[in-house]
Design a protein around this motif. Structure first.
Motif, short mmCIF file in Angstrom:
data_model
loop_
_atom_site.label_atom_id
_atom_site.label_comp_id
_atom_site.label_asym_id
_atom_site.label_seq_id
_atom_site.Cartn_x
_atom_site.Cartn_y
_atom_site.Cartn_z
N THR A 1 9.64 57.32 8.58
CA THR A 1 8.41 59.04 8.86
C THR A 1 7.23 59.06 8.79
O THR A 1 6.92 60.26 9.19
N ASP A 2 6.33 58.41 8.01
CA ASP A 2 4.91 58.23 8.60
C ASP A 2 4.27 58.37 9.71
O ASP A 2 3.39 58.89 10.09
N ARG A 3 5.25 57.12 10.59
CA ARG A 3 4.95 57.21 12.00
C ARG A 3 5.49 58.26 12.92
O ARG A 3 4.48 58.54 13.77
N PRO B 1 18.82 45.88 13.08
CA PRO B 1 17.57 45.27 12.70
C PRO B 1 16.43 46.01 12.21
O PRO B 1 16.92 46.55 13.08
N ASN B 2 14.96 45.37 12.17
CA ASN B 2 14.06 46.12 11.79
C ASN B 2 14.16 47.54 11.20
O ASN B 2 13.07 48.15 11.59
N ALA B 3 15.06 47.53 10.84
CA ALA B 3 14.99 49.37 9.98
C ALA B 3 13.89 49.59 9.08
O ALA B 3 13.43 50.76 8.70
N GLY B 4 13.43 48.81 8.30
CA GLY B 4 13.51 48.73 6.94
C GLY B 4 14.03 48.65 5.72
O GLY B 4 13.64 48.58 4.78
N LYS B 5 15.36 47.66 6.21
CA LYS B 5 16.09 47.10 4.12
C LYS B 5 15.31 46.45 3.90
O LYS B 5 15.01 46.91 2.35
N SER B 6 14.99 45.06 3.96
CA SER B 6 14.29 44.60 3.39
C SER B 6 13.06 45.10 2.84
O SER B 6 12.34 44.47 1.29
N THR B 7 12.06 45.72 3.58
CA THR B 7 10.88 46.21 2.84
C THR B 7 11.46 47.66 1.88
O THR B 7 10.71 47.60 0.92
N LEU B 8 12.65 48.52 1.75
CA LEU B 8 12.99 49.38 0.46
C LEU B 8 13.51 48.61 -0.41
O LEU B 8 13.01 48.69 -1.60
N ARG C 1 9.82 57.17 3.50
CA ARG C 1 9.15 55.92 4.29
C ARG C 1 8.36 55.44 2.96
O ARG C 1 8.45 55.29 1.80
N ARG C 2 7.65 54.18 3.43
CA ARG C 2 7.22 52.98 2.53
C ARG C 2 6.22 52.97 1.59
O ARG C 2 6.36 52.49 0.77
N ASP C 3 5.17 53.80 2.23
CA ASP C 3 4.07 53.82 1.09
C ASP C 3 4.01 55.01 -0.01
O ASP C 3 2.64 55.43 0.15
N1 LIG Z 1 5.05 51.97 8.79
C1 LIG Z 1 6.28 52.51 8.59
N2 LIG Z 1 6.38 51.01 8.65
C2 LIG Z 1 7.34 49.94 8.13
C3 LIG Z 1 8.42 51.25 6.63
N3 LIG Z 1 9.47 50.42 6.71
C4 LIG Z 1 9.54 49.52 7.26
N4 LIG Z 1 8.33 49.26 7.43
C5 LIG Z 1 7.51 47.92 8.71
O1 LIG Z 1 8.42 47.63 9.56
C6 LIG Z 1 8.84 46.15 9.78
C7 LIG Z 1 10.77 46.28 9.88
O2 LIG Z 1 10.75 45.76 7.53
P1 LIG Z 1 11.90 45.01 7.65
O3 LIG Z 1 11.49 45.73 6.32
O4 LIG Z 1 11.11 43.52 8.23
O5 LIG Z 1 13.02 45.59 8.47
P2 LIG Z 1 14.55 45.11 8.01
O6 LIG Z 1 14.73 43.56 9.25
O7 LIG Z 1 15.26 45.92 7.86
O8 LIG Z 1 15.24 43.89 6.53
C8 LIG Z 1 7.96 46.01 8.44
O9 LIG Z 1 6.57 45.63 9.09
C9 LIG Z 1 7.75 47.05 8.06
O10 LIG Z 1 6.34 46.84 7.18
C10 LIG Z 1 7.77 52.60 6.89
O11 LIG Z 1 8.39 53.45 6.41
N5 LIG Z 1 6.94 52.50 7.41
#
Ligand SMILES: Nc1nc2c(ncn2[C@@H]2O[C@H](COP(=O)(O)OP(=O)(O)O)[C@@H](O)[C@H]2O)c(=O)[nH]1
Ligand SMILES: [Mg+2]
Lengths: 71, 740
Positions: B131-133, B14-21, B158-160
């Motif tokens: 990785t940006d963080r 959870p919160n790893a960034g899956k949905s974002t990717l 990384r996200r952006d």
């Molecule tokens: N700085 C940064 N934030 C990220 C990155 N990937 C995801 N996030 C942020 O991390 C939070 C959780 O991401 P989310 O995709 O919802 O996580 P999920 O629970 O794995 O689906 C969100 O606020 C995203 O915008 C990244 O590569 N860099």
């Protein structure tokens, strides 16, 4: 007898020595990183308490904090 | 080759960034349609930019799996991930490759699940998020070395960064081309490993026909058979052998079952491997967590934390109401206008009536919910992306503990302030079944937006013109607050009662990760809101529409043409005797009253004979002790379509407009000698507790997979509503509120 995580004062760091008496939850604790030898820090004590371990923060209810033996 | 599809699951903590990717790769274009076995729980979408792949490559379909910490599922949400990943039945749509999202800021703990997934032996790419963080905090990771250690491609995701999709596409092609992933294992002891490998091979043979996932991958077998304790018939004989092996090698701790020891040993072996091989590759300065820590010092502070929480909730409700209000009235106006236009444009008759009062009204009563749902879920998605919701669950844990629930029940109950249906769906993060069912059963008591029009009408009619209490507190506003409070208190009390009776259990143990604070992207929030609204329209909308049409029929049939004709004759006779326009005002008014009264009588006479009228009449004796009259009784039946229908139903039965703003309805209610503040209170309390929404029952049925629980819900809500209304009505009469 080792003290438990619930007995550590806030700000203290210790190593996990064992998990006791929480079968299913203990397994989850371990999967989330509470393995023997892991360094943990108590950020907040109470119900629930807030623990830092392996670069993350996890909150645990009191029963679980009591299941984590530290030394 | 052309319409071949490569199914790729995006998995991770959870919160790893899956949905974002997932959103980045699919451009948020989600595919509707269900994945076999799971309904709406995992999102699907096509990889948007095909030019990143070699010509002739199959299209890539991505699956956004719910987050999990382990293949050994502890919550229904994790079970979804496990089911999808372990599903190896021939012809199934199991993913052929995996993208495992790993948060570098939380590398070790994320890699635990990643290792389990690598053990599945499918082509896998590890995508590093945040990785940006890492760079911003002056940390470094030896990416190339990590790829060598893990034996699969590892990319910076990384996200952006606009180059992220390209890097992932290349890595995916590379992973697909690689020869079968090497079977890796983690037992530190070679002899132990040899024994298990032998057993695993035989197990694979036994299950090959049934589950392709078990094709010799020891890890999969271990995860599913050992850790999850799941056995298929084909593997049952091997179970004894497994137990024997466990008993042979895992006897270190007396008193702990060997199987438990083995499961723990498997977990520790993975972490030991991570500590040995991966930890040295990451260089993260010690001060790295400081920003989140600084924020948390305030947010989780024993005094400042709850205050900030209350302020946040206050702001959330403020935004929800203030923001949604104008939209809601706009929508009501639009559907009203559409109905009038259709009603006028089409020839009169039952079809016209069905269209206007059944279908248009039904669609309208679904759409009016959307503004509040959209706003609430936008705010929740934002707070979730920031990491605040996890803190809210942490803060609320103490309160929830009083009634035997834990912090994870908080978000579902909060969502239920908009609508119980998405609230009920979001209980899937709760691990234990009893805890989850309690939350599901009390969520409908939270004050959803459908109750508001009813509250607004009755409070405005009977309380807004009363003198303010102590000169400052408006009685209607106080009433609204009390109704919200009553619903919430009722939900907590019911939770306590259910815990003590039908769904016993100890206080659920809370284990919750608090992710670092991050600012979510606007587009991810938007996708989430869109998904919620579509989901609501599909789940609740269809039921609401169907019930509206059914109830329209119940309120219309059987018809009594001779009664209608008689009243129509009287009405037209009355029309003919209308006083001239220049007649004295009193005469005009008297005539107008006569017409209204006759119209009302006509309406009563006609509805009395319909199915709804008969049922309303039938149940009236039960409702009379609550001070309800026949109109209210029929209105309650009509409001089974959606609570707010009570307003229009009352409007129609009093022969005035069907709009809550309308002064006419308020006047009519006030002038009805059977209505007073005591009856208003009784109706309000009824609406706080009563079961009035079939869509909710459907959602409960879906989540609990049984009709038993929705039946219980209907039963307890009805009983509770009756008793509470009775007490409130009698109390109000005793206080002297029964007069004008
Ligand atoms: N700085 C940064 N934030 C990220 C990155 N990937 C995801 N996030 C942020 O991390 C939070 C959780 O991401 P989310 O995709 O919802 O996580 P999920 O629970 O794995 O689906 C969100 O606020 C995203 O915008 C990244 O590569 N860099
Ligand atoms: Mg997600």
């Amino acid at each position: 007898m080792h003290p438990t995580l619930a007995q550590l004062p806030a700000g203290r760091t210790a190593r996990v020595t064992d998990l006791r008496g929480c079968a299913e939850s203990c397994q989850r604790l371990m999967e989330m990183g509470f393995t023997r030898g892991t360094l943990v820090e108590v950020l907040l004590r109470g119900t629930p308490s807030l623990i830092r371990l392996r670069h993350g923060r996890v909150t645990l209810s009191a029963e679980l904090a009591q299941a984590v033996l530290v030394g | 080759m052309l319409d071949q599809i490569l199914r790729v699951a995006v998995a991770g903590n959870p919160n790893a960034g899956k949905s974002t990717l997932f959103n980045t790769l699919t451009h948020g274009r989600e595919k509707t349609g269900n994945y076999p076995g799971i309904t709406t729980e995992a999102k699907r979408g096509l990889w948007h930019d095909l030019s990143l792949f070699p010509a002739g490559a199959p299209r890539v379909e991505l699956l956004d799996l719910p987050g999990a910490y382990s293949l050994h599922a502890h919550s229904p949400e994790e079970a979804v991930s496990y089911r999808v990943l372990s599903d190896g039945a021939p012809g199934s749509e199991a993913p052929q490759a995996l993208i495992v999202v790993v948060d570098v800021m939380n590398l070790e703990r994320n890699l635990f699940y990643a290792l389990q997934l690598l053990e599945l032996g499918r082509p896998t790419v590890v995508a590093l998020s945040m990785t940006d963080r890492l760079a911003a905090q002056g940390g470094t990771l030896q990416l190339q070395r990590l790829a060598e250690v893990l034996g699969v491609p590892v990319v910076d995701a990384r996200r952006d960064d606009p180059a992220t999709p390209k890097r992932l596409a290349d890595a995916l092609v590379q992973a697909m081309a690689a020869p079968g992933a090497e079977r890796r294992w983690i037992w530190p002891d070679a002899q132990v490993e040899a024994s298990f490998r032998d057993l695993a091979d035989r197990l694979a043979e036994a299950t090959a026909s049934e589950r392709r996932g078990a094709d010799g991958t020891l890890g999969w077998w271990l995860s599913s058979q050992v850790e999850a304790g799941e056995i298929s018939p084909a593997t049952a004989p091997l179970r004894a052998e497994l137990d024997a092996l466990a008993a042979r090698y895992f006897t270190g701790e007396p008193g702990v079952p060997a199987r438990d020891q083995m499961a723990r040993a498997a977990i520790e072996a993975r972490y030991a491997w991570i500590d040995r091989k991966v930890a040295p590759l990451l260089d993260l300065p010690a001060s790295a967590e400081s920003r989140s820590d600084r924020i948390d010092r305030v947010v989780t502070h024993p005094v400042a934390g709850p205050l900030l929480f209350l302020a946040t909730m206050g702001l959330l409700f403020q935004l929800m109401f203030v923001g949604a209000d104008p939209l809601i009235s706009r929508i009501e106006e639009a559907f009203g206008a559409l109905g009038r236009w259709l009603g006028g444009a089409l020839p009169q008759g039952p079809l016209n009536d069905l269209l206007v009062n059944g279908i248009v009204a039904g669609v309208g009563s679904v759409v009016v919910f959307l503004p509040q749902i959209a706003i609430l879920f936008a705010l929740l998605a934002f707070l979730d992306g920031c990491g605040y919701l996890a803190r809210a669950a942490f803060l609320m844990d103490r309160v929830m503990a009083r009634v035997g629930l834990h912090g994870k029940s908080f978000v579902p109950l909060l969502s239920s302030f908009a609508c119980a249906i998405p609230g009920i769906a979001s209980t899937r993060t709760i691990e234990r079944e009893n805890d989850r069912f309690i939350t599901i059963l009390v969520a409908p008591l939270m004050t959803c937006s459908a109750r508001l029009p009813v509250y607004a009408l009755l409070l405005a009619t009977f309380f807004s013109d009363r003198p303010a209490i102590g000169g400052v507190i408006n009685q209607a506003a106080l009433g609204l607050f009390l109704l919200y409070f009553l619903g919430t208190a009722g939900a907590l009390a019911m939770a306590w009662l259910l815990r003590k009776t039908l769904l016993p259990g100890s206080r659920p143990p809370l284990i919750l990760e608090l992710p670092p604070y991050r600012l979510p992207r606007a587009r991810d929030v938007w996708y989430e809101v869109r998904e919620r609204c579509i989901g609501f329209a599909k789940d609740a909308g269809t039921v609401i529409l169907a019930t509206t049409i059914l109830l329209w029929a119940a309120m219309t049939y059987p018809r009594a043409p001779e009664v209608e004709a008689r009243f129509d004759a009287q009405l037209s006779a009355l029309h003919d005797t209308a006083p001239a326009a220049d007649a004295p005002l009193a005469a005009v008014a008297a005539h107008r009253v006569q017409v209204l009264r006759l119209q009302q009588e006509r309406h009563h006479a006609v509805t009395e004979r319909t199915v709804a009228g008969r049922v309303g009449h039938f149940i009236l004796p039960v409702l009379r002790p609550l001070g309800f009259n026949e109109q209210i009784s029929i209105g309650l039946i009509a409001s089974l379509a959606a609570r707010e229908v009570l307003v229009s139903s009352l409007g129609v039965s009093y022969g005035v407009g069907d709009d809550e703003e309308s002064q006419g309805l308020r006047m009519a209610l006030r002038n009805d000698p059977r209505m007073n503040r005591a009856t208003a209170i009784s109706i309000l309390v009824w609406f706080v507790f009563a079961f009035q929404c079939f869509a909710t029952a459907g959602a409960v049925r879906r989540e609990t997979r049984s009709w038993k629980w929705p039946a219980l819900l209907v039963g307890y809500q009805t009983l509770l509503a009756w008793v509470a209304s009775f007490v409130a009505y009698r109390g109000a009469l005793w206080l002297g509120l029964g007069g004008p």
